[in-house]
Design a protein around this motif. Structure first.
Motif, PDB file in Angstrom:
ATOM      1  N   VAL A 164       0.869  -1.177   0.000  1.00 47.41           N
ATOM      2  CA  VAL A 164       0.000   0.000   0.000  1.00 47.41           C
ATOM      3  C   VAL A 164       0.905   1.227   0.000  1.00 47.41           C
ATOM      4  CG1 VAL A 164      -1.878   1.209   1.142  1.00 47.41           C
ATOM      5  CG2 VAL A 164      -1.748  -1.284   1.286  1.00 47.41           C
TER       6      VAL A 164
ATOM      7  N   ASP B 225       1.835   5.156  -0.393  1.00 47.10           N
ATOM      8  CA  ASP B 225       1.387   6.544  -0.257  1.00 47.10           C
ATOM      9  C   ASP B 225       2.382   7.536  -0.863  1.00 47.10           C
ATOM     10  OD1 ASP B 225      -0.929   5.792   0.959  1.00 47.10           O
ATOM     11  OD2 ASP B 225      -0.462   6.597   2.937  1.00 47.10           O
TER      12      ASP B 225
ATOM     13  N   ARG C  75      -2.229   5.050  -3.316  1.00 43.07           N
ATOM     14  CA  ARG C  75      -3.226   5.991  -2.825  1.00 43.07           C
ATOM     15  C   ARG C  75      -2.767   7.399  -3.182  1.00 43.07           C
ATOM     16  NH1 ARG C  75      -5.051   4.660   3.151  1.00 43.07           N
ATOM     17  NH2 ARG C  75      -3.000   5.497   3.654  1.00 43.07           N
TER      18      ARG C  75
ATOM     19  N   ARG D  60      -2.261   9.275   3.767  1.00 45.55           N
ATOM     20  CA  ARG D  60      -3.091   9.377   4.961  1.00 45.55           C
ATOM     21  C   ARG D  60      -2.439   8.719   6.178  1.00 45.55           C
ATOM     22  NH1 ARG D  60      -7.868   7.032   1.579  1.00 45.55           N
ATOM     23  NH2 ARG D  60      -6.225   7.032   0.015  1.00 45.55           N
TER      24      ARG D  60
ATOM     25  N   SER E 298      -3.416   4.152   8.533  1.00 44.10           N
ATOM     26  CA  SER E 298      -4.480   4.119   7.533  1.00 44.10           C
ATOM     27  C   SER E 298      -4.130   3.166   6.389  1.00 44.10           C
ATOM     28  CB  SER E 298      -4.723   5.526   6.998  1.00 44.10           C
ATOM     29  OG  SER E 298      -5.575   5.512   5.874  1.00 44.10           O
ATOM     30  N   ALA E 299      -2.859   3.172   5.981  1.00 43.23           N
ATOM     31  CA  ALA E 299      -2.420   2.285   4.902  1.00 43.23           C
ATOM     32  C   ALA E 299      -2.536   0.819   5.298  1.00 43.23           C
ATOM     33  CB  ALA E 299      -0.979   2.619   4.507  1.00 43.23           C
TER      34      ALA E 299
ATOM     35  N   PHE F 244      -6.170  -0.189   5.219  1.00 49.03           N
ATOM     36  CA  PHE F 244      -6.547  -0.299   3.808  1.00 49.03           C
ATOM     37  C   PHE F 244      -6.087  -1.648   3.245  1.00 49.03           C
ATOM     38  CE2 PHE F 244      -5.677   0.104  -0.705  1.00 49.03           C
ATOM     39  CZ  PHE F 244      -6.744   0.820  -1.205  1.00 49.03           C
ATOM     40  N   GLY F 245      -4.837  -2.019   3.518  1.00 49.34           N
ATOM     41  CA  GLY F 245      -4.301  -3.279   3.006  1.00 49.34           C
ATOM     42  C   GLY F 245      -4.979  -4.490   3.598  1.00 49.34           C
TER      43      GLY F 245
ATOM     44  N   ASN G  63      -8.003  -4.619   4.698  1.00 49.48           N
ATOM     45  CA  ASN G  63      -9.333  -4.672   4.111  1.00 49.48           C
ATOM     46  C   ASN G  63      -9.300  -5.286   2.711  1.00 49.48           C
ATOM     47  OD1 ASN G  63     -12.195  -3.946   4.531  1.00 49.48           O
ATOM     48  ND2 ASN G  63     -11.865  -2.675   2.728  1.00 49.48           N
ATOM     49  N   LYS G  64      -8.295  -4.929   1.927  1.00 46.02           N
ATOM     50  CA  LYS G  64      -8.141  -5.509   0.593  1.00 46.02           C
ATOM     51  C   LYS G  64      -7.920  -7.018   0.683  1.00 46.02           C
ATOM     52  CE  LYS G  64      -8.613  -1.959  -2.112  1.00 46.02           C
ATOM     53  NZ  LYS G  64      -9.757  -1.878  -3.070  1.00 46.02           N
TER      54      LYS G  64
ATOM     55  N   THR H  58     -10.697  -3.330  11.058  1.00 47.36           N
ATOM     56  CA  THR H  58     -10.994  -2.578   9.833  1.00 47.36           C
ATOM     57  C   THR H  58     -12.344  -1.866   9.930  1.00 47.36           C
ATOM     58  OG1 THR H  58     -11.837  -4.628   8.820  1.00 47.36           O
ATOM     59  CG2 THR H  58      -9.575  -3.961   8.280  1.00 47.36           C
TER      60      THR H  58
END
Length: 246
Positions: free
Chosen positions: A44, A46, A68, A72, A76-77, A80-81, A83-84, A179
């Motif tokens: 992820v 940034d 992204r 952020r 946050s990264a 995000f990862g 969740n993916k 998440t």
């Protein structure tokens, strides 16, 4: 070291947040694959440019890349990862680690074995256990880290030695919970402490394991005094809302 039979390495997702880590990423991916060849790596990124993604594609490196547009923060990264990885619905172990080799890929198998044997939901590679080591950190950084962890431990009332190291393993239920619930009080390093509060409030199992933490020797750290102050402020916010995080 062999993993227990009930741990299938193809079910392991490794999330790596990156920010200007072009010089490290190829070596890190290769080192992870040497230790966990069937794991799936999620990058992820940034960074302002997509150089890391271009490198991954040009070298045909085995990693999933997400860029992204607006940075952020590290925490946050990671969310995000994770969740993916959850969206693929095939992983039961989720690992986060840094891209600068401060977290040694050679510790992965040992940590996964400990995580599985002790039926944990969160395992933290703790820099402050008796046999752990911190290498190449300056005095100011050591003092600030010690103070922030002392503050977190006392204000949050959780008996964890290291709230701020991002070398961690999560169970699927922990990954699903954080998440959904974390990331509301900041996007940087404070998420590391927020995650601990959420997991503790849900009576999930937390453990720590010794580690050797080596401060980066290449590239530029994203940690600065502004981020450290923001994290300390975030811990104070966590103190006031901790009972609501579940």
């Amino acid at each position: 070291m062999k993993l227990k039979k009930n741990i299938k390495v193809q079910k392991i997702a490794i999330i790596i947040p990156t920010f200007n880590e072009l010089g490290n990423i190829e070596s890190l991916i290769q080192e992870i694959q040497n230790n966990l060849p069937e794991s799936t790596i999620f990058i992820v990124d940034d960074s302002k440019t997509k150089e890391i993604g271009n490198l991954i594609r040009s070298k045909n490196l085995r990693a999933k890349y997400f860029h992204r547009e607006n940075s952020r923060g590290r925490g946050s990264a990671v969310l995000f990862g994770i969740n993916k990885a959850l969206e693929e619905n095939r992983f039961n172990i989720f690992i986060e680690m840094d891209a600068d080799f401060s977290h040694d890929p050679k510790e992965l198998k040992k940590n996964i074995k400990y995580f599985s044997t002790n039926t944990l939901d969160l395992l933290i590679a703790s820099r402050y256990l008796k046999d752990s080591k911190i290498i190449n950190w300056g005095l100011n950084r050591r003092i600030l880290s010690k103070l922030s962890n002392l503050l977190a431990r006392n204000l949050l009332g959780i008996k964890i030695k290291d709230f701020t190291n991002g070398f961690r393993i999560y169970s699927k239920r922990a990954a699903e919970k954080i998440t959904k619930k974390c990331g509301n009080i900041g996007g940087g390093f404070i998420i590391l402490s927020e995650i601990i509060v959420v997991i503790k409030n849900n009576s999930f199992n937390i453990g720590e394991i010794k580690t050797i933490f080596v401060n980066r020797i290449r590239g530029e750290s994203s940690v600065n005094i502004r981020l450290i102050i923001a994290s300390l402020y975030g811990i104070l916010k966590l103190y006031f809302i901790k009972k609501k995080l579940s």
